[in-house]
Design an enzyme around this catalytic site. Structure first.
Site, PDB file in Angstrom:
ATOM      1  CB  CYS A 126      -0.926   0.004   1.213  1.00  0.00           C
ATOM      2  SG  CYS A 126      -2.249  -1.231   1.159  1.00  0.00           S
ATOM      3  CB  CYS A 208      -5.877  -3.448  -5.062  1.00  0.00           C
ATOM      4  SG  CYS A 208      -4.975  -1.884  -5.175  1.00  0.00           S
ATOM      5  CB  CYS A 211      -6.346  -6.237  -1.454  1.00  0.00           C
ATOM      6  SG  CYS A 211      -4.591  -6.462  -1.739  1.00  0.00           S
ATOM      7  CB  CYS A 236      -4.530   1.067   2.546  1.00  0.00           C
ATOM      8  SG  CYS A 236      -5.182   2.707   2.179  1.00  0.00           S
TER       9      CYS A 236
END
Length: 242
Positions: A126, A208, A211, A236
Site C-alpha cells: 500500500c 485493489c 485485496c 491501508c
C-alpha cells in the site's frame, strides 16, 4: 448446499424531504470548502461514496480537482469507471500512478503477491502503490477530500467533518462523515449517479483486485478488504495522519 447470499444495495427509509436536507447540507459543505481554500483535491476510488461526492462537486460547480490512485492492481471495472464518470460529468480525473522503482523494490523484497503474507507486507505494498502516489498528488494542495464515513468501520467512529492532516500539513475534509450506507444509496438512486459494476455483484467496498472480495449478507461492509488479516487491519494507511 445453499449458496451464501451476498451483500446487496440497502433500501433507504429516508423521506424525500430528509434526503433533500442531507443533499443541501452536502452541497453547502463543498461550497464552503471551495470558498476557504484555493487548491482543493479529491481522491476518488470510483466507489459509491466517492461517486456521491463527485456528483455533488458537479452540481455545485465547485473548483475541486479530482484524481484517482491508479495502483496497477485495480479491477478492470474500476479502470473503466474513470471514463464513465468523466463522460457523465464532463470533468477530468487525473490518474496517479506509482513509481516503477517503488513497485520493483516491493516485488524484490516480498514477491508480486507478498501482501498475503502479513501486515508488514500489506503496508509495504500500500505504501508503494497508494501512499507515495497520494503524497505526490497532494503536493501544492491546501486541502483534500475523502469519502470516509463514521459508519464504515470501528477505526472511523470518531471521524469529523474537518481534520488537520498533520503528515502533510493541510486540511482534510470528510463531507459524508455523518451519512449512513442507506443515505448514500438513496442519493445515488435519486440523482441517477453512475454505479460501479462491482457494487451490483456483492462488493460494498472496493479496493485493489487481489485485496478485495465479495461480502456475505450481514457481514461488516469492509469484511472483504484484506480479508486474510485481523479485523483491526482494515486500513491501508492513506488516512493515518501521523
Amino acid at each position: 448446499m445453499m449458496t451464501p447470499q451476498l451483500w446487496s444495495i440497502p433500501v433507504s427509509t429516508l423521506t424525500p424531504e430528509q434526503l433533500a436536507e442531507k443533499s443541501a447540507t452536502l452541497y453547502k459543505r463543498l461550497q464552503d470548502i471551495g470558498a476557504r481554500f484555493s487548491k482543493v483535491r479529491f481522491a476518488t476510488s470510483l466507489a459509491a461514496e466517492d461517486m456521491v461526492i463527485t456528483d455533488a462537486i458537479s452540481k455545485t460547480k465547485t473548483s475541486i480537482a479530482l484524481f484517482t490512485l491508479a495502483t496497477g492492481r485495480l479491477h478492470q471495472e474500476t479502470v473503466d469507471m474513470v471514463k464513465t464518470t468523466e463522460d457523465q460529468y464532463g470533468l477530468r480525473i487525473d490518474k496517479i500512478y506509482p513509481h516503477e522503482v517503488d513497485i520493483d523494490a516491493f516485488v524484490d523484497q516480498y514477491g508480486m503477491n507478498g501482501f498475503y503474507d502479513g501486515e508488514e507486507a500489506k503496508k509495504a505494498c500500500c505504501g508503494a502503490r497508494k501512499i507515495k502516489p497520494l503524497n505526490a498528488a497532494l503536493i501544492g494542495a491546501d486541502a483534500w477530500l475523502t469519502g470516509q464515513r463514521r459508519e464504515q468501520s470501528t477505526t472511523r467512529t470518531e471521524l469529523h467533518f474537518e481534520e488537520m492532516d498533520e503528515a502533510r500539513g493541510i486540511a482534510k475534509f470528510n463531507p459524508l462523515f455523518d451519512w449512513t450506507e442507506a443515505d448514500i444509496w438513496a442519493y445515488i438512486k435519486q440523482e441517477s449517479v453512475p454505479i460501479h459494476p462491482l457494487h451490483l455483484k456483492g462488493y460494498p467496498s472496493i479496493g485493489c483486485e487481489p485485496c478485495t472480495r465479495q461480502v456475505k449478507q450481514g457481514e461488516d461492509i469492509r469484511a472483504g478488504r484484506w480479508w486474510w488479516l485481523q479485523s483491526d487491519s482494515k486500513e491501508c494507511g492513506l488516512h493515518i495522519n501521523r
